[in-house]
Design an enzyme around this catalytic site. Structure first.
Site, PDB file in Angstrom:
ATOM      1  N   GLU A 103      12.249  -3.006   1.042  1.00  0.00           N
ATOM      2  CA  GLU A 103      12.205  -1.952   2.062  1.00  0.00           C
ATOM      3  C   GLU A 103      11.916  -2.555   3.425  1.00  0.00           C
ATOM      4  O   GLU A 103      10.783  -2.935   3.695  1.00  0.00           O
ATOM      5  CB  GLU A 103      11.107  -0.919   1.747  1.00  0.00           C
ATOM      6  CG  GLU A 103      11.363  -0.078   0.527  1.00  0.00           C
ATOM      7  CD  GLU A 103      10.276   0.994   0.325  1.00  0.00           C
ATOM      8  OE1 GLU A 103       9.569   1.334   1.300  1.00  0.00           O
ATOM      9  OE2 GLU A 103      10.160   1.476  -0.814  1.00  0.00           O
ATOM     10  N   GLU A 118       5.402   0.050  -5.535  1.00  0.00           N
ATOM     11  CA  GLU A 118       4.213  -0.273  -4.723  1.00  0.00           C
ATOM     12  C   GLU A 118       2.905   0.018  -5.449  1.00  0.00           C
ATOM     13  O   GLU A 118       1.922   0.434  -4.825  1.00  0.00           O
ATOM     14  CB  GLU A 118       4.248   0.503  -3.402  1.00  0.00           C
ATOM     15  CG  GLU A 118       5.358   0.088  -2.479  1.00  0.00           C
ATOM     16  CD  GLU A 118       5.174   0.630  -1.066  1.00  0.00           C
ATOM     17  OE1 GLU A 118       4.499   1.647  -0.904  1.00  0.00           O
ATOM     18  OE2 GLU A 118       5.703   0.011  -0.135  1.00  0.00           O
TER      19      GLU A 118
END
Ligand code: GAL
Length: 792
Positions: free
Chosen positions: A196, A127
């Protein structure tokens, strides 16, 4: 626990196990790798392979994951000239070395799919796109460097970067979030991957317990595959426990249950696990069509969408969605009508028959209960209490207030905590002595003053002349602590001791590695009109506790300093406690109930079961009932308001040995260890609530289409239990949830007898939900069957 957890994941319909690789676990000291025991990554990957599943290895090495320092080892911070996660030579050198090490360990064991092994994907970074802007132009160079560094390791399987829209080829950029159906990768050569899918959310000490309804989670998954998704991973499918000091945050709780389909204890969470299993089966029935072609979209009306995967040879699968969060709908698709509940997706593996709808749960629900366990005092070998460890079994050691170690040192001014302790301990003592004549202008009433302390967090205990004078506590929104406490000083020398405590290091955000902790000042003594500032005086520092240095948590040492004295000191701060206990009988998961204690750490047979903090209560408000319909967010569905964020602490069976075991606690604030109890988790009820409008069970698909809905109940696998009683059964318009079903106005008279006949004595049972079986208590009303049963 690995084989069992992986087995339950496979039974739940998973094909791939995704795991992070935590750098600080595997290289706790620079250059010293550790792959032993619970850190045996090769064994984990091989265990997944042995179950017939694939692996996505998220090396990072930055992970986030609510894990201490995001997974980075704290020694990294002390490398001269280092800047984390940017175009910085010292950082890149270390990141490359660790990444290459992990790849090498995997390659040696031939674990990549290119070598015949189970690893089909790997992740580099994590991320970074979310924080990249804060790193300026060097960020882009770092992203490109990460990509080519990873690629050069030549694993023969693809690399992904999550939340990185500019991921350079051949790295696949992937999506993380509660929904990823709108996501498109940055090239049409790349598959649409969701690394995710947040199945719930994490818990903070001092926070309410988040949960995510499975109807919404299933909706998000179905929408993803409806709109061309190829790979979807639950974060978490099993979150487990953050043992030791592995929680990040600050303030992440020890439980990392996450409301995941397999709960913290390794028990399947129903109906979440079962409903997703049914969804996975439904999607796999569409597999041929899904992999052969892209979906074609047709609107079925406002907020009503059909996506059809159809090949020239006639293979066809369809997803019908109602994305309106309020109104159910009836749609026409290929000439037939379909009922679509609000915020739901129906799956049609043959473009005609509905095998699954995300809002209609066919899976059973279960109720679990925590049962207190009898424990025996080894000294007397008698059962003393049914729910408590016997008091005579406890021994204790008082941790000294203030400086007690020879390694203590003096510095002028206030030191930042993480730079001082290097996170070797949660604890840092700041000590200073102040001389008082009695005439000081910062005194009032001759002896009193306000001690004012400002700290970057996370918790601060203050003591004056050995007596506790108050505690300041930060929270996950504002970790800083400002303590103002009235203290009484005596003529002559006074000692002020401040115990600053970290509760997990920051794991997220741009430059998170630089966020500090501890007393940074000012530290003031304040009277009515005047004050003195002690901040830049000479302070004495002690890293960690004396008990930590003397190895008190190490149960094998049986140190003679443990005192058994009657009465046991209680409700006073800084005490180490120890007791023996017998292993709770049976195989059910074990937890310790920490009621009576306030904040500290616990060890079972030398294994840290984590930080405990039952004294930190969640806010009173914010737990209103939650409707799964409509967009989910991490604060939408919360429970446990006004209660301790965490009272139960998991003790894996593998930490416990038959016979005598040792429990050791360090209590910071003052508690009563005799109130602690051992508990086991057991399933007490099975429930089902199935309506006539539900699709038939997905397993019926291959035998015949258009079957009737069925209520299925099943006692826990791997037990010899059978259904022993039916506590409730109603066919008509029953209401309520598992454990509190109620009959409705419309109610057939024979439901209980029919369900008893079908289920009692059996390991599992199927009851058709139809008027054929139950008769029709109210024509032209949609009817449901609700059942609660027990196994024994
Ligand atoms: C993501 C991160 C994960 C985890 C998650 C929240 O942003 O990649 O590691 O922290 O958030 O649980």
């Amino acid at each position: 626990m690995w084989p069992d957890l992986i087995g339950k994941s496979k039974d739940g319909g998973l094909d791939v196990i995704e795991t992070y690789v935590f750098w600080n676990l595997h290289e706790p000291v620079q250059g010293q790798y550790d792959f032993e025991g619970r850190k045996d990554l090769v064994r984990f990957v091989k265990t997944v392979a042995a179950a017939g599943l694939y692996v996505h290895l998220r090396i990072g090495p930055y992970a986030c994951a609510e894990w201490n320092y995001g997974g980075f080892p704290v020694w990294l911070h002390f490398i001269p000239g280092i800047e984390f996660r940017t175009d910085n030579e010292p950082f890149k050198k270390e990141m490359q070395r660790f990444t290459a090490k992990i790849v090498d360990v995997m390659k040696q064991e031939k674990l990549y799919a290119s070598q015949g092994g189970p690893i089909i994907l790997s992740q580099i970074e994590n991320e970074y796109g979310n924080v990249e802007a804060a790193y300026g132009p060097a960020a882009k160079t770092y992203v490109n460097w990460s990509a080519s560094m990873a690629t050069s390791l030549d694993t023969g399987v693809p690399w992904v970067m999550c939340q990185q829209s500019d991921a350079p080829d051949p790295i696949i950029n992937t999506c993380n979030g509660f929904y990823c159906d709108q996501f498109t990768p940055n090239s049409n050569q790349k598959p649409k991957i969701w690394t995710e899918n947040w199945s719930g959310w994490f818990l903070d000490f001092g926070g309410r317990v988040p949960y995510r309804p499975v109807e919404d989670l299933a909706f998000a998954v179905a929408r993803f595959f409806q709109r061309g998704g190829t790979f979807q991973n639950y974060y978490m499918y099993h979150g487990g426990t953050n043992f030791g000091r592995s929680s990040g945050g600050p303030f992440i709780s020890t439980s990392y249950d996450y409301d995941a389909p397999i709960d913290e204890y390794g028990i399947v969470r129903q109906p979440k696990w079962g409903h997703l299993r049914d969804l996975h089966k439904a999607i796999k029935l569409c597999e041929k069509a899904l992999i052969a072609t892209d979906p074609a979209y047709t609107s079925l009306g406002p907020n009503l969408e059909a996506h059809v995967y159809k090949t020239s040879s006639g293979t066809c699968a369809a997803f019908l969605a109602n994305v309106n969060s309020n109104s159910d709908a009836t749609v026409t698709f290929y000439g037939k009508t379909y009922y679509l509940p609000a915020w739901s997706v129906s799956v049609l593996p043959d473009c005609e028959n509905v095998v699954f709808n995300t809002a209609q749960i066919n899976s059973q629900a279960t109720l679990s209960e925590t049962k207190y366990v009898k424990t025996y005092s080894h000294e007397s070998d008698q059962p003393i209490f049914t729910s408590e460890i016997s008091e005579p079994g406890w021994k204790y050691v008082q941790e000294p207030v203030g400086i007690s170690k020879t390694s203590a040192f003096k510095r002028e001014g206030l030191l930042e905590q993480i730079n001082t302790t290097a996170d070797a301990s949660d604890y840092l003592w700041y000590s200073i002595s102040v001389n008082i004549t009695g005439n000081e202008p910062f005194l009032f009433n001759g002896t009193q003053s306000i001690l004012h302390v400002e700290s970057l967090g996370h918790v601060l205990h203050s003591f004056v002349n050995g007596q506790s004078t108050g505690t300041g506590i930060g929270n996950s929104d504002n970790v800083n602590v400002i303590l103002d406490t009235t203290v009484t000083l005596v003529p002559g020398k006074n000692i002020i001791d401040l115990l600053s405590v970290t509760v997990g290091l920051q794991n997220y955000g741009a430059h998170f590695d630089l966020s500090g902790a501890g007393v940074t000042g000012p530290v003031l003594l304040m009277g009515l009109n005047d004050r003195i500032d002690l901040s830049s005086n000479l302070w004495t520092y002690q890293i960690g506790l004396r008990g930590e240095d003397s190895g008190l948590p190490d149960y094998s040492k049986n140190s003679p300093i443990w005192i058994s004295e009657d009465p046991l000191p209680k409700n006073s701060p800084l005490i180490w406690y120890m007791t023996d206990f017998d292993a709770p009988a049976g195989n059910d998961p074990v937890a310790i109930e920490f009621t009576g204690m306030r904040k500290g750490m616990a060890w079972v047979n030398g294994e840290s079961i984590g930080r405990y903090w039952p004294a930190y209560l969640a806010p009173q408000t914010g737990c209103s009932s939650c409707n799964y319909r409509g967009t989910y967010g991490s604060s939408k569905c919360l429970k446990n308001c006004g209660k301790p964020s965490q009272t139960l602490y998991h003790v894996p069976r593998s930490f416990i040995q038959p016979g005598k075991n040792k429990l050791i606690l360090f209590e910071e604030m003052g508690g009563d260890p005799t109130k602690i109890s051992f508990t086991t988790r057991q399933t007490t009820s099975l429930c089902g609530y199935i309506s006539e409008s539900h699709p038939a069970p997905v397993d019926a698909w291959n035998t015949a289409k258009n079957q009737l809905p069925v209520l299925h109940l099943e006692c826990p696998p791997y037990s010899n239990q059978v259904i022993s009683s039916v506590k409730f059964a109603s066919f008509g318009t029953p209401s309520g949830t598992c454990g509190s079903y109620k009959h409705g106005k419309c109610r057939g008279s024979s439901a209980l007898a029919i369900v008893q006949r079908a289920c009692v004595g059996a390991k599992s049972c199927d009851v058709e939900v139809s008027t054929k079986l139950f008769g029709d208590p109210c024509a032209n009303v949609s009817k449901s069957l609700a059942v609660e049963a027990a196994c024994s």
